[in-house]
Write a protein that holds these residues in place. Structure first.
Motif, PDB file in Angstrom:
ATOM      1  N   MET A 140      -1.990 -38.042  -5.344  1.00  0.00           N
ATOM      2  CA  MET A 140      -1.364 -37.889  -6.653  1.00  0.00           C
ATOM      3  C   MET A 140      -2.295 -38.468  -7.709  1.00  0.00           C
ATOM      4  O   MET A 140      -2.824 -39.552  -7.548  1.00  0.00           O
ATOM      5  CB  MET A 140      -0.015 -38.618  -6.653  1.00  0.00           C
ATOM      6  CG  MET A 140       0.803 -38.399  -7.905  1.00  0.00           C
ATOM      7  SD  MET A 140       1.202 -36.670  -8.268  1.00  0.00           S
ATOM      8  CE  MET A 140       2.395 -36.307  -7.000  1.00  0.00           C
ATOM      9  N   THR A 141      -2.492 -37.726  -8.774  1.00  0.00           N
ATOM     10  CA  THR A 141      -3.344 -38.158  -9.883  1.00  0.00           C
ATOM     11  C   THR A 141      -2.527 -38.105 -11.174  1.00  0.00           C
ATOM     12  O   THR A 141      -1.496 -37.415 -11.231  1.00  0.00           O
ATOM     13  CB  THR A 141      -4.556 -37.221 -10.040  1.00  0.00           C
ATOM     14  OG1 THR A 141      -4.066 -35.906 -10.385  1.00  0.00           O
ATOM     15  CG2 THR A 141      -5.404 -37.156  -8.777  1.00  0.00           C
ATOM     16  N   VAL A 165       0.663 -35.538 -12.066  1.00  0.00           N
ATOM     17  CA  VAL A 165       1.960 -36.008 -12.572  1.00  0.00           C
ATOM     18  C   VAL A 165       2.295 -35.264 -13.859  1.00  0.00           C
ATOM     19  O   VAL A 165       3.417 -34.789 -14.048  1.00  0.00           O
ATOM     20  CB  VAL A 165       1.963 -37.533 -12.800  1.00  0.00           C
ATOM     21  CG1 VAL A 165       3.220 -37.969 -13.535  1.00  0.00           C
ATOM     22  CG2 VAL A 165       1.840 -38.281 -11.482  1.00  0.00           C
ATOM     23  N   LEU A 174       9.191 -40.523  -7.479  1.00  0.00           N
ATOM     24  CA  LEU A 174       7.880 -41.176  -7.443  1.00  0.00           C
ATOM     25  C   LEU A 174       8.027 -42.659  -7.104  1.00  0.00           C
ATOM     26  O   LEU A 174       7.245 -43.205  -6.325  1.00  0.00           O
ATOM     27  CB  LEU A 174       7.146 -41.019  -8.777  1.00  0.00           C
ATOM     28  CG  LEU A 174       6.602 -39.639  -9.107  1.00  0.00           C
ATOM     29  CD1 LEU A 174       6.028 -39.611 -10.520  1.00  0.00           C
ATOM     30  CD2 LEU A 174       5.563 -39.191  -8.088  1.00  0.00           C
ATOM     31  N   PHE A 221       6.105 -44.373  -4.037  1.00  0.00           N
ATOM     32  CA  PHE A 221       4.937 -45.210  -4.283  1.00  0.00           C
ATOM     33  C   PHE A 221       5.221 -46.712  -4.338  1.00  0.00           C
ATOM     34  O   PHE A 221       4.294 -47.502  -4.195  1.00  0.00           O
ATOM     35  CB  PHE A 221       4.230 -44.787  -5.578  1.00  0.00           C
ATOM     36  CG  PHE A 221       3.467 -43.512  -5.436  1.00  0.00           C
ATOM     37  CD1 PHE A 221       2.166 -43.521  -4.959  1.00  0.00           C
ATOM     38  CD2 PHE A 221       4.042 -42.301  -5.765  1.00  0.00           C
ATOM     39  CE1 PHE A 221       1.457 -42.338  -4.808  1.00  0.00           C
ATOM     40  CE2 PHE A 221       3.344 -41.114  -5.625  1.00  0.00           C
ATOM     41  CZ  PHE A 221       2.051 -41.128  -5.140  1.00  0.00           C
ATOM     42  N   ILE A 242      -0.149 -44.884  -9.550  1.00  0.00           N
ATOM     43  CA  ILE A 242      -0.923 -43.640  -9.551  1.00  0.00           C
ATOM     44  C   ILE A 242      -2.155 -43.774 -10.449  1.00  0.00           C
ATOM     45  O   ILE A 242      -3.246 -43.326 -10.097  1.00  0.00           O
ATOM     46  CB  ILE A 242      -0.029 -42.447  -9.977  1.00  0.00           C
ATOM     47  CG1 ILE A 242       1.002 -42.161  -8.880  1.00  0.00           C
ATOM     48  CG2 ILE A 242      -0.868 -41.204 -10.290  1.00  0.00           C
ATOM     49  CD1 ILE A 242       2.170 -41.297  -9.311  1.00  0.00           C
TER      50      ILE A 242
END
Length: 135
Positions: free
Chosen positions: A5-6, A10, A30, A34, A86
């Protein structure tokens, strides 16, 4: 295709959401994905002061990369912490210092959809992460 995920992914996913309810649900997802700071690390040493919610953050360095882990007892805050993870996890101190997270949050249109208290809280957390990463 990479499953990492970057910030850009997102942003793309946020733009696919039909409304703010969907965006909040995505943020919560998310957070669940995360925010994996183990309970035994959710100590007073790692607790961020000045937040209405309980927030814990750890920063460690490994091979010149910063490892960021976090958790919270509030679902939306967990989602916001996930965005920080992220943006910052496994990045260099230089990246953390230069990545414009405020501009990214603007692109996500987050700023106008957070309560003032939550916006101040997340800004405080970001400043602390940036400060700690410079130490």
């Amino acid at each position: 295709m990479s499953s990492i995920m970057t910030p850009q992914k997102v942003l793309q996913n946020f733009q696919r959401c039909a409304n703010w309810e969907d965006k909040y649900l995505y943020l919560i997802e998310l957070g669940d994905r995360f925010c994996l700071l183990p309970v035994n690390e959710q100590t007073n040493d790692h607790k961020i002061r000045g937040c209405q919610s309980s927030v814990w953050i750890t920063l460690t360095q490994n091979n010149n990369l910063i490892r960021l882990a976090a958790n919270s007892d509030a679902a939306i805050v967990k989602g916001l912490l996930a965005l920080m993870i992220i943006a910052y996890d496994q990045q260099s101190r230089q990246h953390i210092a230069t990545f414009n997270i405020d501009a990214w949050f603007e692109q996500l249109q987050l700023t106008q959809h957070l309560t003032p208290t939550r916006a101040i809280g997340i800004a405080t957390i970001i400043k602390q992460v940036q400060l700690i990463s410079r130490e």
